[in-house]
Design a protein around this motif. Structure first.
Motif, short mmCIF file in Angstrom:
data_model
loop_
_atom_site.label_atom_id
_atom_site.label_comp_id
_atom_site.label_asym_id
_atom_site.label_seq_id
_atom_site.Cartn_x
_atom_site.Cartn_y
_atom_site.Cartn_z
N GLY A 91 0.84 -1.21 0.00
CA GLY A 91 0.00 0.00 0.00
C GLY A 91 0.86 1.25 0.00
O GLY A 91 0.60 2.22 -0.72
N LYS A 92 1.93 1.20 0.82
CA LYS A 92 2.81 2.37 0.92
C LYS A 92 3.57 2.57 -0.40
O LYS A 92 3.75 3.68 -0.87
CB LYS A 92 3.79 2.15 2.07
CG LYS A 92 4.06 3.40 2.85
CD LYS A 92 5.00 3.14 3.99
CE LYS A 92 4.31 3.19 5.32
NZ LYS A 92 5.23 3.08 6.44
N ILE A 93 4.01 1.46 -0.99
CA ILE A 93 4.74 1.56 -2.27
C ILE A 93 3.84 2.22 -3.31
O ILE A 93 4.25 3.16 -4.00
CB ILE A 93 5.20 0.16 -2.76
CG1 ILE A 93 6.20 -0.43 -1.78
CG2 ILE A 93 5.81 0.26 -4.16
CD1 ILE A 93 6.51 -1.89 -2.01
N SER A 94 2.60 1.74 -3.42
CA SER A 94 1.77 2.30 -4.49
C SER A 94 1.39 3.75 -4.16
O SER A 94 1.26 4.58 -5.06
CB SER A 94 0.56 1.42 -4.78
OG SER A 94 -0.41 1.62 -3.85
N PHE A 95 1.26 4.08 -2.87
CA PHE A 95 0.96 5.48 -2.53
C PHE A 95 2.12 6.40 -2.93
O PHE A 95 1.92 7.42 -3.61
CB PHE A 95 0.67 5.62 -1.03
CG PHE A 95 0.28 7.02 -0.64
CD1 PHE A 95 -1.00 7.48 -0.85
CD2 PHE A 95 1.22 7.90 -0.10
CE1 PHE A 95 -1.37 8.78 -0.54
CE2 PHE A 95 0.87 9.20 0.21
CZ PHE A 95 -0.43 9.64 -0.01
N HIS A 96 3.34 6.04 -2.52
CA HIS A 96 4.50 6.89 -2.86
C HIS A 96 4.70 6.95 -4.39
O HIS A 96 5.08 8.00 -4.93
CB HIS A 96 5.76 6.38 -2.18
CG HIS A 96 5.76 6.60 -0.69
ND1 HIS A 96 5.25 7.72 -0.10
CD2 HIS A 96 6.19 5.82 0.34
CE1 HIS A 96 5.37 7.63 1.22
NE2 HIS A 96 5.94 6.48 1.51
N ALA A 97 4.44 5.83 -5.09
CA ALA A 97 4.58 5.83 -6.55
C ALA A 97 3.57 6.80 -7.17
O ALA A 97 3.88 7.51 -8.13
CB ALA A 97 4.39 4.42 -7.10
N SER A 98 2.35 6.85 -6.57
CA SER A 98 1.34 7.76 -7.14
C SER A 98 1.74 9.22 -6.88
O SER A 98 1.49 10.10 -7.70
CB SER A 98 -0.05 7.46 -6.55
OG SER A 98 -0.12 7.92 -5.22
N ILE A 99 2.42 9.48 -5.76
CA ILE A 99 2.86 10.86 -5.47
C ILE A 99 3.99 11.25 -6.44
O ILE A 99 4.02 12.36 -6.97
CB ILE A 99 3.33 10.98 -3.99
CG1 ILE A 99 2.15 10.72 -3.05
CG2 ILE A 99 3.94 12.36 -3.71
CD1 ILE A 99 0.93 11.60 -3.28
N LEU A 100 4.91 10.31 -6.69
CA LEU A 100 5.99 10.60 -7.64
C LEU A 100 5.40 10.89 -9.02
O LEU A 100 5.80 11.85 -9.70
CB LEU A 100 6.96 9.40 -7.70
CG LEU A 100 8.08 9.50 -8.73
CD1 LEU A 100 8.97 10.72 -8.49
CD2 LEU A 100 8.95 8.23 -8.71
N ASN A 101 4.44 10.09 -9.42
CA ASN A 101 3.79 10.30 -10.72
C ASN A 101 3.11 11.67 -10.76
O ASN A 101 3.19 12.39 -11.74
CB ASN A 101 2.79 9.16 -10.94
CG ASN A 101 2.18 9.25 -12.31
OD1 ASN A 101 2.89 9.51 -13.29
ND2 ASN A 101 0.87 9.10 -12.40
N ARG A 102 2.47 12.02 -9.67
CA ARG A 102 1.78 13.32 -9.63
C ARG A 102 2.79 14.47 -9.70
O ARG A 102 2.55 15.49 -10.33
CB ARG A 102 0.95 13.39 -8.33
CG ARG A 102 -0.10 14.45 -8.31
CD ARG A 102 -1.05 14.23 -7.16
NE ARG A 102 -2.03 13.21 -7.43
CZ ARG A 102 -3.14 13.38 -8.12
NH1 ARG A 102 -3.41 14.57 -8.62
NH2 ARG A 102 -3.98 12.40 -8.31
#
Ligand code: SF4
Length: 481
Positions: free
Chosen positions: A414-425
């Protein structure tokens, strides 16, 4: 679920007041739980629940209820909190509480900030708090804990920690023993969670009290503890007394060596020693969870992240928790440095949570570099290989599945996909990136929508005007007034 709201409940009852105690863990409709005909409400809030607290206060004040805020957010952000509460409380003791309830009137724009010089010398017993404790006990769906505390403050001075400025103070040991006896009369095999900021500073005193009051096998314990306390003989004694989970903080390979008992050691030498000690601990105590903080100013390049990967390889049975370094207002004097350097991003409080965001512009990384390193480390730490090794090292069947479920949900994947979504944003959302690059202070739609969504329509409508923004440098500015 903290102890001070229970303490306030008992002290108010002792004054003849009728008390309602409401817990909120995000799963129910809190508005429905708030009784009618209140005179005064105390709300204890973390910073990430500040907007929720502000909305509830606004709603209740409109009905004539006097509102008081306590807890970490009140201590970290008193100026902002005073805009939305009649009273904001730092350290609370009984005299101060009596002062507030006997005054008990509205103080608009701003409310009053009050703080005792220190925390109370004693708190009501578990027996006196039992009605509230039981409510929390039945509220928890998975891990049912009885909250206990044997001390306030901490003798260590970790510069990010809110407890580092509170002098260490041990509570009465005879009262603690009576609490143990009472708990055993109520629960067959209680699981006791120590709420001490740093459990075991007076290790022998507490262990003696446990051994004198609790027969072996009658209780389990969970505690946050320094590595310097967790020597082999102490760990064996903890195992004998039912400690099933310890949570030591490593934080960084370059700092905070004193509390780990490794003053002067850093880099790979620290990894080697800490790993050897934690492997010893994990052989004795079934669940060991270590904390790391990422984004500290004395770290740069790939090395800190690579060292943590080596630690993951060398310490396969220990569960790693990763936090992003953040500056919480007045939590620590050290936060002034980031305000002086104008590096604090005014992320709305709701998202100001170390598990999700840092509000400090990294000193030695671009945002992209930082997030890439964080995601890479998390991927490594929760890879199939690392999970398999962790799974094999844990003996207890229940714990194996608990750790696996943590890893594939909020703690790992969950944390990996959250941080990945922030990087993408950061890469694709211009408004979002400009906010993080401090080119604008306008709150991005992303943050606004998160608050709106989590509050729900009713409480969103009660969120006061301007409550999504805050002045990130108010602590520094207050010193020059
Ligand atoms: S040892 Fe723990 S409780 Fe004490 S100051 Fe450091 S982080 Fe805070």
């Amino acid at each position: 679920m903290s102890i001070m709201p229970q303490v306030i409940g008992v002290w108010c009852r002792q004054q003849g007041h009728e008390v309602h105690y409401v817990l909120y863990g995000g799963r129910s409709d809190i508005v429905k739980q708030i009784p009618d005909n209140l005179d005064l409400v105390f709300i204890s809030s973390f910073t990430f629940t500040a907007q929720l607290a502000y909305s509830i206060s606004n709603m209740l004040r409109s009905k004539g209820v006097v509102s008081v805020l306590g807890g970490p957010h009140a201590r970290c952000y008193p100026e902002d909190s005073c805009k939305y509460f009649d009273y904001v409380v730092g350290l609370l003791n009984k005299e101060l509480l009596l002062e507030i309830i006997s005054d008990g009137i509205h103080h608009h724009s701003p409310g009053i900030y009050l703080s005792g010089k220190k925390q109370p010398h004693s708190i009501p017993s578990v027996e006196e708090r039992w009605e509230f404790i039981e409510k929390g006990y039945s509220y928890s769906a998975v891990i049912k804990l009885i909250p206990m505390i044997s001390s306030f403050g901490c003798p260590y001075k970790c510069d990010f920690c809110i407890d580092s400025s509170i002098p260490y103070q041990q509570l009465d040991i005879d009262a603690l023993k009576s609490d143990f006896h009472f708990i055993l009369s109520k629960v067959k095999r209680p699981r006791i969670g120590w709420y001490d900021p740093n459990f075991g500073v007076r290790f022998n005193t507490i262990m003696n009290a446990i051994e004198e009051s609790i027969p072996p096998g009658r209780a389990d314990f969970i505690a946050e503890c320094n590595l310097s306390t967790l020597t082999e003989s102490n760990v064996r004694r903890m195992r004998k007394n039912g400690f099933s989970c310890v949570i030591p903080g490593i934080e960084s390979w370059y700092n905070y060596g004193k509390k780990a008992g490794m003053n002067g050691l850093e880099g790979f030498e620290k990894v080697r020693q800490v790993s050897a000690q934690l492997n010893m601990i994990q052989k004795n105590i079934p669940y060991v969870n270590v904390n790391f903080i990422m984004g500290l100013d004395n770290e740069q390049g790939q090395e800190p992240f690579e060292l943590t990967k080596r630690f993951i390889d060398m310490t396969p049975g220990v569960y790693p928790s990763f936090l992003l370094f953040g500056a919480f207002g007045r939590a620590s004097h050290a936060n002034l440095k980031y305000q002086e350097e104008n590096r604090i991003i005014p992320i709305p409080f709701h998202s100001h949570r170390s598990t999700h965001f840092t509000n400090i512009k990294p000193g030695n990384y671009t945002w992209f570099q930082f997030y890439e390193c964080v995601i890479d480390l998390l991927n490594y730490s929760f890879s199939n290989r690392a999970l398999y090794k962790r799974f094999r090292m844990i003996e207890s069947g229940i714990l194996k599945w608990f750790i696996l479920s943590q890893s594939v949900s909020t703690g790992g994947y969950g944390k990996i996909s959250f941080h990945a979504s922030i990087l993408n944003r950061l890469r694709t959302d211009k408004q979002f990136r400009s906010f993080f690059e401090q080119e604008t202070t306008e709150i991005p739609v992303f943050f606004r929508e998160r608050v709106k969504n989590d509050l729900g329509p009713q409480l969103w409508s009660w969120l006061p005007e301007g409550a999504l923004e805050h002045d990130p440098n108010i602590y520094l500015k207050s010193l020059s007034l």
